[in-house]
Design a protein around this motif. Sequence first.
Motif, PDB file in Angstrom:
ATOM      1  N   SER A 103       0.832  -1.212   0.000  1.00 34.73           N
ATOM      2  CA  SER A 103       0.000   0.000   0.000  1.00 34.73           C
ATOM      3  C   SER A 103       0.859   1.250   0.000  1.00 34.73           C
ATOM      4  CB  SER A 103      -0.932  -0.001   1.221  1.00 34.73           C
ATOM      5  OG  SER A 103      -1.775  -1.133   1.213  1.00 34.73           O
ATOM      6  N   PHE A 104       1.948   1.197   0.756  1.00 39.81           N
ATOM      7  CA  PHE A 104       2.847   2.359   0.802  1.00 39.81           C
ATOM      8  C   PHE A 104       3.480   2.597  -0.567  1.00 39.81           C
ATOM      9  CE2 PHE A 104       7.052   4.267   1.538  1.00 39.81           C
ATOM     10  CZ  PHE A 104       6.678   5.412   2.218  1.00 39.81           C
ATOM     11  N   ASN A 106       2.278   1.668  -3.479  1.00 35.49           N
ATOM     12  CA  ASN A 106       1.226   2.151  -4.388  1.00 35.49           C
ATOM     13  C   ASN A 106       0.966   3.642  -4.172  1.00 35.49           C
ATOM     14  OD1 ASN A 106      -1.181   1.691  -6.217  1.00 35.49           O
ATOM     15  ND2 ASN A 106      -2.249   2.320  -4.341  1.00 35.49           N
ATOM     16  N   ALA A 107       0.930   4.055  -2.889  1.00 38.78           N
ATOM     17  CA  ALA A 107       0.682   5.463  -2.577  1.00 38.78           C
ATOM     18  C   ALA A 107       1.813   6.347  -3.110  1.00 38.78           C
ATOM     19  CB  ALA A 107       0.530   5.648  -1.065  1.00 38.78           C
ATOM     20  N   VAL A 108       3.047   5.883  -2.958  1.00 38.97           N
ATOM     21  CA  VAL A 108       4.199   6.663  -3.424  1.00 38.97           C
ATOM     22  C   VAL A 108       4.126   6.878  -4.934  1.00 38.97           C
ATOM     23  CG1 VAL A 108       6.706   6.601  -3.773  1.00 38.97           C
ATOM     24  CG2 VAL A 108       5.735   6.020  -1.530  1.00 38.97           C
ATOM     25  N   ILE A 109       3.803   5.798  -5.668  1.00 39.84           N
ATOM     26  CA  ILE A 109       3.723   5.896  -7.132  1.00 39.84           C
ATOM     27  C   ILE A 109       2.684   6.932  -7.552  1.00 39.84           C
ATOM     28  CG2 ILE A 109       3.004   4.640  -9.211  1.00 39.84           C
ATOM     29  CD1 ILE A 109       4.311   2.152  -7.981  1.00 39.84           C
ATOM     30  N   HIS A 110       1.515   6.916  -6.878  1.00 42.01           N
ATOM     31  CA  HIS A 110       0.446   7.834  -7.278  1.00 42.01           C
ATOM     32  C   HIS A 110       0.709   9.266  -6.827  1.00 42.01           C
ATOM     33  CE1 HIS A 110      -1.849   4.692  -9.071  1.00 42.01           C
ATOM     34  NE2 HIS A 110      -1.961   4.020  -7.951  1.00 42.01           N
ATOM     35  N   VAL A 111       1.377   9.438  -5.694  1.00 40.94           N
ATOM     36  CA  VAL A 111       1.750  10.796  -5.278  1.00 40.94           C
ATOM     37  C   VAL A 111       2.740  11.383  -6.278  1.00 40.94           C
ATOM     38  CG1 VAL A 111       2.981  12.144  -3.528  1.00 40.94           C
ATOM     39  CG2 VAL A 111       1.266  10.461  -2.831  1.00 40.94           C
ATOM     40  N   ILE A 112       3.701  10.567  -6.702  1.00 35.14           N
ATOM     41  CA  ILE A 112       4.652  11.031  -7.725  1.00 35.14           C
ATOM     42  C   ILE A 112       3.921  11.367  -9.023  1.00 35.14           C
ATOM     43  CG2 ILE A 112       6.606  10.320  -9.168  1.00 35.14           C
ATOM     44  CD1 ILE A 112       7.619   8.684  -6.780  1.00 35.14           C
ATOM     45  N   SER A 113       2.866  10.564  -9.313  1.00 34.41           N
ATOM     46  CA  SER A 113       2.111  10.778 -10.558  1.00 34.41           C
ATOM     47  C   SER A 113       1.388  12.114 -10.592  1.00 34.41           C
ATOM     48  CB  SER A 113       1.108   9.635 -10.756  1.00 34.41           C
ATOM     49  OG  SER A 113       1.776   8.406 -10.961  1.00 34.41           O
ATOM     50  N   ILE A 114       1.144  12.706  -9.414  1.00 32.98           N
ATOM     51  CA  ILE A 114       0.529  14.039  -9.382  1.00 32.98           C
ATOM     52  C   ILE A 114       1.372  15.018 -10.189  1.00 32.98           C
ATOM     53  CG2 ILE A 114      -0.030  16.005  -7.878  1.00 32.98           C
ATOM     54  CD1 ILE A 114      -0.726  14.003  -5.681  1.00 32.98           C
TER      55      ILE A 114
END
Length: 386
Positions: A103-104, A106-114
Amino acid sequence: MDFYTAVVIVSFISLLSLGSLVYDNSHFSTKIKSRFLTSFAMIFLAGFSEWLSFRLNGAPMRYALLHRFIKCADYVTTPLIANALILLVNDDERVNEGFFRLSFANAVIHVISIFTGWTFYVDAHNFHHHGPYYFIYIIYTIFLLVLVIYEFAKYSANFKNHNRFSLIASLMPLYAGFFIQEAMNIEYRVLTISLVISVAMIYIHFSDFAFQKHDDKILNTRKLLDTDVMTGLNSRYSYSRVIKELSEAEELPEDLVIFSVDINGLKETNDALGHLAGDEIIIGCAECLKNTLGKYGSIFRVGGDEFIAILYLDFSMAADQFEKLKNCVAKWHGNKVDRLSLSAGFSGIYEHPYANINELLKIADKRMYDDKRAYYSSKQHDRRKR
């Protein structure tokens, strides 16, 4: 109000109702309640993020950054729903730790995707789109969905056979919603309502299973109460219940026969050889009763050395069973005690057709005491010589 918004509102109201049911369910443990409510919270957050992101499509560009953060929240929280469902059926600490790491990441990837647009991006007109690495999110989500069905399949082994398939089937709305929304790429989002339907069905199954466990616990407790620990015979508690049922019956069965049995000399054996020797005698008496009378009805240990047999057999056979019992006792030999002796008496409806159960017990008791007096009146067993 558009149709999608109406569906989301109904879904959220349903989640609140389910949350109330979970909270008030007295058969659920605190842990199960917490995990159900966590899964509901994840569905709410994912559903709200998805709805808000959908509503922000085409909004003024001043909302573009907000739009990206909302879409990020959608992609972070949606997989957490699968995590929460798995933790409902598997609370292994290693599983918890593994999910935390996934989960961590996955969250990192999507935060970077911002900021990079890896898995999603918002265009110049404030519409969100899948990024070039969106497939990573899909693979991760499919992995979790496969894991969900695997863990539920394992957990279903705890259910009765007819519940196993329906537990797995309760996940089908979730899979159908995911496939329709992602594979068909329709305009309206259906995953939230699909999730609500699935968790509602899962709640029903968990409630059913909780009731099953509660009933099994009651049955096990009753079995313990009904069984005499030392002998394996029926207990005094069980005897009281059966006597109550017979006393309330309109009429007693014609083949009802009562045996009253009492061990001779148990106190003397306890005093001379110890209580382990006395226990051996009690168990030996129980074995003889089971071997000779057990197939005809129920045998109860109602006191330290007292037994009652409630049997259903032709009264003409009672005397023969009495003799077989005496013969079994005469042949018995223990490790600490050489011999066993008991006194017994019986009565039946055949000879006392108008008697009630208490009167039959008194007659059987009287005959047992007559047999005991005869035993002690003999010179060999005279109590005055003890």
